[in-house]
Write a protein that holds these residues in place. Structure first.
Motif, PDB file in Angstrom:
ATOM      1  N   GLN A  91       0.840  -1.208   0.000  1.00 17.91           N
ATOM      2  CA  GLN A  91       0.000   0.000   0.000  1.00 17.91           C
ATOM      3  C   GLN A  91       0.873   1.256   0.000  1.00 17.91           C
ATOM      4  OE1 GLN A  91      -2.456  -0.292   3.491  1.00 17.91           O
ATOM      5  NE2 GLN A  91      -4.136  -1.303   2.385  1.00 17.91           N
ATOM      6  N   GLU A  92       1.897   1.259   0.833  1.00 15.87           N
ATOM      7  CA  GLU A  92       2.758   2.441   0.931  1.00 15.87           C
ATOM      8  C   GLU A  92       3.536   2.688  -0.353  1.00 15.87           C
ATOM      9  OE1 GLU A  92       5.192   2.397   4.480  1.00 15.87           O
ATOM     10  OE2 GLU A  92       3.500   1.842   5.734  1.00 15.87           O
ATOM     11  N   GLU A  93       3.908   1.608  -1.032  1.00 14.87           N
ATOM     12  CA  GLU A  93       4.635   1.765  -2.300  1.00 14.87           C
ATOM     13  C   GLU A  93       3.695   2.245  -3.402  1.00 14.87           C
ATOM     14  OE1 GLU A  93       6.496  -2.063  -2.926  1.00 14.87           O
ATOM     15  OE2 GLU A  93       7.494  -1.892  -0.979  1.00 14.87           O
ATOM     16  N   GLU A  94       2.465   1.774  -3.354  1.00 12.64           N
ATOM     17  CA  GLU A  94       1.491   2.057  -4.408  1.00 12.64           C
ATOM     18  C   GLU A  94       0.864   3.445  -4.249  1.00 12.64           C
ATOM     19  OE1 GLU A  94      -3.014   0.486  -5.228  1.00 12.64           O
ATOM     20  OE2 GLU A  94      -1.649  -0.857  -4.163  1.00 12.64           O
ATOM     21  N   LEU A  95       0.548   3.823  -3.016  1.00 11.91           N
ATOM     22  CA  LEU A  95      -0.225   5.046  -2.766  1.00 11.91           C
ATOM     23  C   LEU A  95       0.701   6.229  -2.522  1.00 11.91           C
ATOM     24  CD1 LEU A  95      -2.992   3.466  -0.524  1.00 11.91           C
ATOM     25  CD2 LEU A  95      -3.108   4.010  -2.967  1.00 11.91           C
ATOM     26  N   GLN A  96       1.376   6.649  -3.601  1.00 12.98           N
ATOM     27  CA  GLN A  96       2.296   7.773  -3.519  1.00 12.98           C
ATOM     28  C   GLN A  96       1.867   8.892  -4.463  1.00 12.98           C
ATOM     29  OE1 GLN A  96       6.426   6.624  -3.769  1.00 12.98           O
ATOM     30  NE2 GLN A  96       6.177   5.037  -2.202  1.00 12.98           N
ATOM     31  N   GLY A 156      -9.334   7.032   1.547  1.00 12.03           N
ATOM     32  CA  GLY A 156      -9.278   8.459   1.221  1.00 12.03           C
ATOM     33  C   GLY A 156      -8.120   8.782   0.297  1.00 12.03           C
ATOM     34  N   VAL A 157      -6.948   8.230   0.602  1.00 17.55           N
ATOM     35  CA  VAL A 157      -5.771   8.454  -0.243  1.00 17.55           C
ATOM     36  C   VAL A 157      -6.024   7.903  -1.646  1.00 17.55           C
ATOM     37  CG1 VAL A 157      -3.327   7.877  -0.583  1.00 17.55           C
ATOM     38  CG2 VAL A 157      -4.146   8.549   1.692  1.00 17.55           C
ATOM     39  N   ARG A 158      -6.597   6.699  -1.719  1.00 13.35           N
ATOM     40  CA  ARG A 158      -6.930   6.100  -3.027  1.00 13.35           C
ATOM     41  C   ARG A 158      -7.868   6.995  -3.831  1.00 13.35           C
ATOM     42  NH1 ARG A 158      -5.106   1.043  -3.612  1.00 13.35           N
ATOM     43  NH2 ARG A 158      -5.021  -0.263  -1.754  1.00 13.35           N
ATOM     44  N   ARG A 159      -8.883   7.535  -3.154  1.00 15.92           N
ATOM     45  CA  ARG A 159      -9.871   8.378  -3.835  1.00 15.92           C
ATOM     46  C   ARG A 159      -9.222   9.660  -4.347  1.00 15.92           C
ATOM     47  NH1 ARG A 159     -15.984   9.070  -1.476  1.00 15.92           N
ATOM     48  NH2 ARG A 159     -15.826   6.811  -1.512  1.00 15.92           N
TER      49      ARG A 159
END
Length: 156
Positions: free
Chosen positions: A12-17, A148-151
């Motif tokens: 998740q941390e690698e993807e959600l940047q 929220g970050v994804r959105r």
């Protein structure tokens, strides 16, 4: 060998940047999380977003209390100290057969290895801030922050 949950959390941390994270992004992220709380959670939560210098967005929905301020602060401090989500940090201690409270050697008045705070990471720059949710279980708080970050990322 890393546990599946730890691997998922790191992914998740690698993807959600982000490519950049502005004050306006923080506002939009906070509003998205309120929307998620209203539409999917159905209860009030506390949301706090900051860069590494100062708060950018704070909202305590109806149903929250001053206790949520303690949880926001202690989970956010864990992300700032370890550089990973507070859920990841808590789970990493469990994977070692102990708990954050027993083994982190950090005061519980300031640090809690419970889910709900997620690092805001800018590509090529690293962690630039945190988004923290409080009011549900640690796992649910984490899931709402991540949603929220994804959105926000999907809205770009």
């Amino acid at each position: 060998m890393m546990s599946e949950i730890l691997q998922q959390l790191l992914t998740q941390e690698e993807e959600l940047q982000f490519d950049a994270f502005t004050h306006q992004d923080a506002l939009q992220l906070g509003l998205f999380i309120i929307q998620i709380a209203n539409e999917e959670v159905g209860q009030g939560i506390a949301i706090h977003i900051e860069n590494d210098e100062h708060p950018l967005f704070t909202h305590y929905m109806a149903g929250t209390s001053k206790d949520n301020a303690y949880w926001v602060n202690t989970k956010k401090n864990v992300v700032n100290h370890f550089g990973h989500s507070s859920l990841y940090v808590g789970e990493s201690y469990k994977a070692q057969g102990t708990t954050f409270a027993e083994s982190a050697n950090l005061p519980s008045s300031d640090y809690q290895g419970e889910g709900g705070s997620f690092p805001i990471i800018v590509r090529g720059q690293g962690k630039v801030g945190t988004v923290t949710v409080s009011g549900l279980t640690g796992e649910e708080d984490h899931a709402v922050a991540v949603a929220g970050v994804r959105r926000l990322l999907a809205s770009r």
